[in-house]
Design an enzyme around this catalytic site. Structure first.
Site, PDB file in Angstrom:
ATOM      1  N   ARG A  88     -14.224  40.497  27.072  1.00  0.00           N
ATOM      2  CA  ARG A  88     -15.434  39.696  27.250  1.00  0.00           C
ATOM      3  C   ARG A  88     -15.291  38.742  28.434  1.00  0.00           C
ATOM      4  NH1 ARG A  88     -15.977  34.831  27.722  1.00  0.00           N
ATOM      5  NH2 ARG A  88     -14.829  34.327  25.817  1.00  0.00           N
ATOM      6  N   GLY A 128     -14.035  29.464  41.165  1.00  0.00           N
ATOM      7  CA  GLY A 128     -13.059  28.420  41.434  1.00  0.00           C
ATOM      8  C   GLY A 128     -13.627  27.028  41.253  1.00  0.00           C
ATOM      9  N   LEU A 129     -13.418  26.445  40.068  1.00  0.00           N
ATOM     10  CA  LEU A 129     -13.866  25.075  39.809  1.00  0.00           C
ATOM     11  C   LEU A 129     -12.703  24.209  39.332  1.00  0.00           C
ATOM     12  CD1 LEU A 129     -16.174  23.000  39.593  1.00  0.00           C
ATOM     13  CD2 LEU A 129     -16.539  23.792  37.237  1.00  0.00           C
ATOM     14  N   ILE A 165      -7.811  30.349  36.797  1.00  0.00           N
ATOM     15  CA  ILE A 165      -8.953  31.097  37.304  1.00  0.00           C
ATOM     16  C   ILE A 165      -8.855  32.549  36.842  1.00  0.00           C
ATOM     17  CG2 ILE A 165     -10.289  31.698  39.344  1.00  0.00           C
ATOM     18  CD1 ILE A 165      -9.968  28.647  38.803  1.00  0.00           C
ATOM     19  N   CYS A 244     -23.824  27.325  36.103  1.00  0.00           N
ATOM     20  CA  CYS A 244     -23.055  28.554  35.881  1.00  0.00           C
ATOM     21  C   CYS A 244     -22.318  28.488  34.551  1.00  0.00           C
ATOM     22  CB  CYS A 244     -22.042  28.768  37.010  1.00  0.00           C
ATOM     23  SG  CYS A 244     -22.766  28.928  38.656  1.00  0.00           S
ATOM     24  N   ARG A 249     -21.106  29.809  28.866  1.00  0.00           N
ATOM     25  CA  ARG A 249     -20.946  29.289  27.504  1.00  0.00           C
ATOM     26  C   ARG A 249     -21.899  29.984  26.539  1.00  0.00           C
ATOM     27  NH1 ARG A 249     -20.854  23.109  29.855  1.00  0.00           N
ATOM     28  NH2 ARG A 249     -18.629  23.045  30.384  1.00  0.00           N
ATOM     29  N   GLU A 369     -14.126  26.538  29.442  1.00  0.00           N
ATOM     30  CA  GLU A 369     -15.585  26.376  29.519  1.00  0.00           C
ATOM     31  C   GLU A 369     -16.053  25.118  28.782  1.00  0.00           C
ATOM     32  OE1 GLU A 369     -17.230  28.339  31.387  1.00  0.00           O
ATOM     33  OE2 GLU A 369     -16.146  30.237  31.473  1.00  0.00           O
ATOM     34  N   THR A 371     -13.868  21.849  26.759  1.00  0.00           N
ATOM     35  CA  THR A 371     -13.080  21.777  25.531  1.00  0.00           C
ATOM     36  C   THR A 371     -13.974  21.422  24.343  1.00  0.00           C
ATOM     37  OG1 THR A 371     -12.583  19.416  25.664  1.00  0.00           O
ATOM     38  CG2 THR A 371     -11.125  20.915  26.884  1.00  0.00           C
TER      39      THR A 371
END
Length: 390
Positions: A88, A128-129, A165, A244, A249, A369, A371
């Site tokens: 997933r 990339g965050l 990542i 995004c 989420r 995504e 906590t």
């Protein structure tokens, strides 16, 4: 799969077909995901096959994308995570974190170049965050973008590092978020960075104890030149990456239901087959209590996911709705996978049965995504109007 309130009867023909095709794909194409989890590998041969099936961003339209309903997309994430969170995650990152920002914020040229290739799996993307020192507070990112030569038409030079990542070691392109230090206020901008550019390295993170059937790495940017046409033109600020994450989420809220349902079915089958003291262990009150509670909690998560899909389809879904669903459903999957493992006794700690694999995977999903605690504070602020993290 557990469907106590018969939600499958509410599905459209398209949605039922997608569920059937996803299950057929997993049964026919995914070989021994448990061994991949043990080995810490991802079944790379599935990437183009998943593209052929239309599993990447199927809820988007145009550029050869299916444009299915939000419920259908959620059901797909559910089926993939019932197999393994790594499967997933691959589809979720490719679709929600890479294709979505290009589709929503990209130029026509960027869309035409990347969306067809990403949609078929010919190309792989990453997002990339997160940085080594900035996870829950991405707005404090240190990755810098500065105009090359000081002129607007000369492109940018990027410096910084991203970590945790998904897909980065195998990615062809990274959607990198960085602060533009040549403008007042250092606005956050999105950049499409081809990973073969000079100064880009994407080292793999090994020895993970969770989400092992997924490739995770870093993105290091050392004086990386990116032309101006690689900037996402339609967004600035944290709205870009946060929107995004809302998409991703949403898929996680559905996916967690699939992992929990898989754990329940394994536990129920085991309880009716395994005999002790002269009868199946499912005949003892303690085991029936566990199954009843598992079924209840998983059904509540399922109903929440379906309502979330209705809101999304109607354009009424808020990020806080997604926070509640992600927070609740992942917690449910985390808790119920543990109960399922417990019901399997010693057999539950082997890779022959999936609950412990799901249980360890959920430790990652519980954290990434946003906590569990951060989603708690998001809801707290929404309910009181008082931000607790400032």
């Amino acid at each position: 799969m557990l469907d106590y309130f018969d939600m499958e009867s509410t599905l459209s023909e398209e949605e039922r077909m997608l569920v059937d095709s996803a299950r057929s794909f997993i049964d026919g194409e995914v070989e021994d995901i448990g061994q991949h989890w043990i080995d810490g590998t991802f079944p790379m041969e599935l990437i183009p096959k998943m593209g052929e099936m239309g599993f990447y961003a199927p809820n988007l339209e145009g550029y050869g994308l299916p444009g299915v309903s939000e419920t259908a997309y959620g059901l797909l994430m559910r089926e993939l995570e019932a197999c393994d969170s790594g499967l997933r995650s691959m589809a979720s990152v490719q679709g929600a974190l890479v294709m979505y920002p290009i589709h929503a914020f990209g130029s026509d040229a960027q869309k035409e170049e990347w969306l067809p290739k990403l949609g078929t799996g010919e190309a792989v993307g990453c997002f990339g965050l997160t940085e080594p020192e900035h996870g829950s507070n991405p707005s404090a990112m240190e990755t810098r973008a500065e105009r090359a030569g000081g002129h607007a038409g000369d492109g940018y030079v990027l410096n910084g590092s991203k970590t945790w990542i998904t897909n980065s070691p195998i990615a062809d392109v990274a959607v990198v978020w960085a602060k533009d230090h040549t403008e007042d206020g250092t606005p956050v901008r999105g950049f499409l960075v081809e990973t073969d550019r000079d100064g880009v390295t994407t080292n793999k993170i090994d020895e993970k104890l969770s989400l092992r059937a997924s490739i995770t790495g870093e993105i290091s940017l050392q004086d990386v030149y990116v032309p101006a046409e690689n900037v996402l033109p339609e967004v600035t600020g944290m709205k870009g990456p946060l929107s995004c994450l809302t998409q991703a989420r949403y898929g996680i809220a559905w996916g967690a239901v699939g992992a929990a349902q898989d754990c329940f079915e394994v536990a129920r089958e085991y309880a009716t087959d395994r005999e002790q003291f002269g009868k199946p262990i499912g005949g003892f009150q303690m085991q029936q209590q566990k199954l009843a509670e598992m079924a209840t909690q998983i059904t509540l998560a399922q109903l929440l996911a379906h309502r979330l899909a209705d809101l999304k389809e109607a354009g009424e879904m808020r990020p806080q709705h997604v926070s509640m669903a992600k927070r609740n459903n992942v917690r449910t999957a985390r808790d119920q996978s543990r109960i399922a493992r417990e019901m399997l006794g010693g057999n539950g700690i082997t890779a022959d049965y999936p609950p412990m694999r799901h249980m360890t995977n959920m430790e990652t999903v519980y954290t990434y995504e946003g906590t569990h605690d951060i989603h708690t504070l998001i809801l707290g602020e929404d309910l009181t109007g008082i931000p607790a993290y400032q």
